[in-house]
Design an enzyme around this catalytic site. Structure first.
Site, PDB file in Angstrom:
ATOM      1  N   SER A  46      30.872  42.094  45.993  1.00 13.82           N
ATOM      2  CA  SER A  46      31.926  40.760  45.944  1.00 13.82           C
ATOM      3  C   SER A  46      31.345  39.536  46.939  1.00 13.82           C
ATOM      4  O   SER A  46      31.632  40.393  48.278  1.00 13.82           O
ATOM      5  CB  SER A  46      33.229  41.100  45.949  1.00 13.82           C
ATOM      6  OG  SER A  46      33.743  40.275  45.451  1.00 13.82           O
ATOM      7  N   GLU A  47      30.704  38.522  47.069  1.00 14.27           N
ATOM      8  CA  GLU A  47      30.709  38.115  47.621  1.00 14.27           C
ATOM      9  C   GLU A  47      30.773  37.524  48.823  1.00 14.27           C
ATOM     10  O   GLU A  47      31.172  37.102  49.909  1.00 14.27           O
ATOM     11  CB  GLU A  47      30.072  36.580  47.150  1.00 14.27           C
ATOM     12  CG  GLU A  47      30.940  35.518  46.992  1.00 14.27           C
ATOM     13  CD  GLU A  47      30.626  35.878  44.972  1.00 14.27           C
ATOM     14  OE1 GLU A  47      30.318  37.130  44.852  1.00 14.27           O
ATOM     15  OE2 GLU A  47      31.139  34.696  44.898  1.00 14.27           O
ATOM     16  N   ASN A  48      32.617  37.128  48.994  1.00 11.50           N
ATOM     17  CA  ASN A  48      33.773  37.475  50.028  1.00 11.50           C
ATOM     18  C   ASN A  48      33.628  38.453  51.662  1.00 11.50           C
ATOM     19  O   ASN A  48      33.756  38.520  52.659  1.00 11.50           O
ATOM     20  CB  ASN A  48      35.072  37.256  49.566  1.00 11.50           C
ATOM     21  CG  ASN A  48      35.075  39.242  49.151  1.00 11.50           C
ATOM     22  OD1 ASN A  48      35.075  39.750  48.653  1.00 11.50           O
ATOM     23  ND2 ASN A  48      36.230  38.985  49.519  1.00 11.50           N
TER      24      ASN A  48
END
Lengths: 218, 237
Positions: A46-48
């Protein structure tokens, strides 16, 4: 019959390989996490800043400091790691993510993708999509084959502002699975009961059809 | 001797020196890991003409969305700004400028800015509106665009625990942009949940070394959740 969202997600999950690191975009791609085969292990990025995204939390597990890239509450899976945004995109831009699956407005037969901006409508932003399509080893687009007016989304040339150039390898739609190579869409599979004629009619870009195109298996 | 005691006891002291037309880099992703009290202080100071660099601009009435209420923001540098009706309205009225920046490029702009690197090449955005007007160059047969790094007059950062030296750790995905924002401010202000005694945090676990930090304040956090989704609603995996 064209596929439902869940069926598209099921077909997407068949692309997951054992030991793959995978980034799933919002919408149908995220649904594919429900259909990971029992005999493989994958890790969702998840790119966060989370590698090893787990299921949504129970009420007792809800933690405001634990969210996914869709800003939804989430949990960390066993083996997960958490890091800052630069590290997260180093993974993505450095080509360490094996597979990215995301939605799109249009894809063309050169592998260009448009997914973030419709001129004249309010532009909210590209988020991490441009980084993901520039970075992953393998990029799959999920979308309906045609828009609600019946216009093809698989074009000779994208008409909307691009998210990335020459980067899409495969498209899984409600009608078909297609590979993108050598300036054409190559029909690989068709949805059960969907004719090649229908796919041909709804594919505006160059379409290559082999002698025998199997139906998808679920 | 103040030495390395960077803890201040008021939000006024934490944000002292902030002036109109400055650039503020803010940590946070959505409403997760945002320096709530420092944002509230900027609102209280009513500083105008700010350029704010942050992945998002909060929501109406919370987070950076608060700074829109008195039109304190002149320009936003963000990757996604879709959660905010007031933002939309000010953008359409021409009262607010937005520079949409891919999320990874935004992170790298902060990282590079903090590391003294003025610009970098990236494949992200080549051939798209983001690449228009930017220098491009091929390396090993692939096209890249030149992106300039970002530094701020202030960086406002939310951390979990810090000691008086400014050594700090972040909690879960509230880390996000915070550690890189911390490196890119001329004045970096940490708002933390807890100050701990020096030595309590192991040197090996520090996320942000104190050298990047100028001021620390203990805050109280609402930690609003943007999208609460439970496993009972639909099992994600």
């Amino acid at each position: 019959m064209s596929l439902s969202r869940e069926q598209i997600a099921m077909r997407v999950a068949q692309e997951f390989g054992d030991g793959h690191y995978i980034n799933l975009g919002i919408g149908i791609p995220t649904l594919a996490a429900n259909y990971v085969a029992d005999d493989i292990e994958v890790m969702l990025q998840s790119e966060n800043g989370l590698l090893g995204m787990g299921p949504y939390p129970t009420e007792a597990q809800v933690d405001a400091d634990m969210i996914n890239a869709g800003k939804e509450t989430v949990t960390a899976a066993t083996g997960a790691s958490i890091f800052n945004s630069a590290e997260s995109f180093a993974m993505i831009r450095g080509g360490h993510v094996d597979l990215t699956v995301l939605g799109a407005f249009e894809v063309d037969c050169h592998g260009n993708i448009a997914s973030w901006m419709i001129p004249g409508k309010l532009i909210k932003g590209m988020g991490g999509a441009m980084d993901l399509v520039a970075g992953a080893q393998n990029i799959i687009v999920t979308m309906t084959h045609a828009d609600k007016h019946g216009h093809s989304k698989l074009l000779a040339q994208c008409t909307l502002p691009l998210t990335g150039v020459n980067c899409i390898n495969k498209i899984i739609t409600d009608l078909a699975v297609l590979e993108v190579k050598d300036g054409a869409f190559h029909l690989v599979e068709r949805a059960p009961g969907v004719t090649i004629d229908e796919i041909r009619t709804k594919t505006a870009g160059k379409l290559v059809v082999a002698a025998d195109v199997p139906e998808m298996m679920f | 001797m103040a030495g390395f005691n960077k803890v201040v006891d008021s939000y006024e002291a934490a944000m002292a020196g902030l002036q109109d037309n400055m650039t503020v880099i803010a940590g946070g992703f959505g409403l997760c890991g945002i320096p709530e009290g420092l944002i509230a202080q900027i609102k209280k100071m009513n500083t105008k003409g700010l350029t704010v660099v942050s992945n998002n601009c909060g929501v109406d009435g919370f987070g950076l969305g608060l700074l829109l209420e008195e039109k304190q923001i002149k320009k936003m540098v963000s990757s996604y700004v879709g959660e905010n009706a007031l933002f939309e309205q000010q953008l359409l009225n021409g009262e607010l400028e937005v520079e949409l920046t891919p999320q990874g490029t935004l992170a790298e702009k902060m990282r590079a800015g903090g590391a003294g690197i003025p610009a970098f090449y990236t494949a992200t955005g080549f051939g798209t509106p983001v690449g228009e007007g930017k220098e491009s160059r091929q390396f090993n047969g692939r096209d890249y665009i030149l992106e300039e790094s970002i530094t701020g007059d202030f960086a406002i950062v939310k951390a979990y625990k810090a000691d008086r030296y400014g050594n700090c750790i972040y909690r879960h995905t509230a880390q996000n942009f915070n550690p890189i924002a911390a490196t890119a401010g001329k004045i970096t202000v940490l708002e933390v949940e807890e100050i701990v005694e020096p030595g309590e945090l192991s040197p090996s676990e520090i996320h942000t070394p104190g050298i990047y930090v100028d001021r620390i304040i203990v805050g109280k956090f609402e930690k609003r959740i943007e999208r609460k989704i439970l496993s009972s609603v639909t099992s994600n995996q």
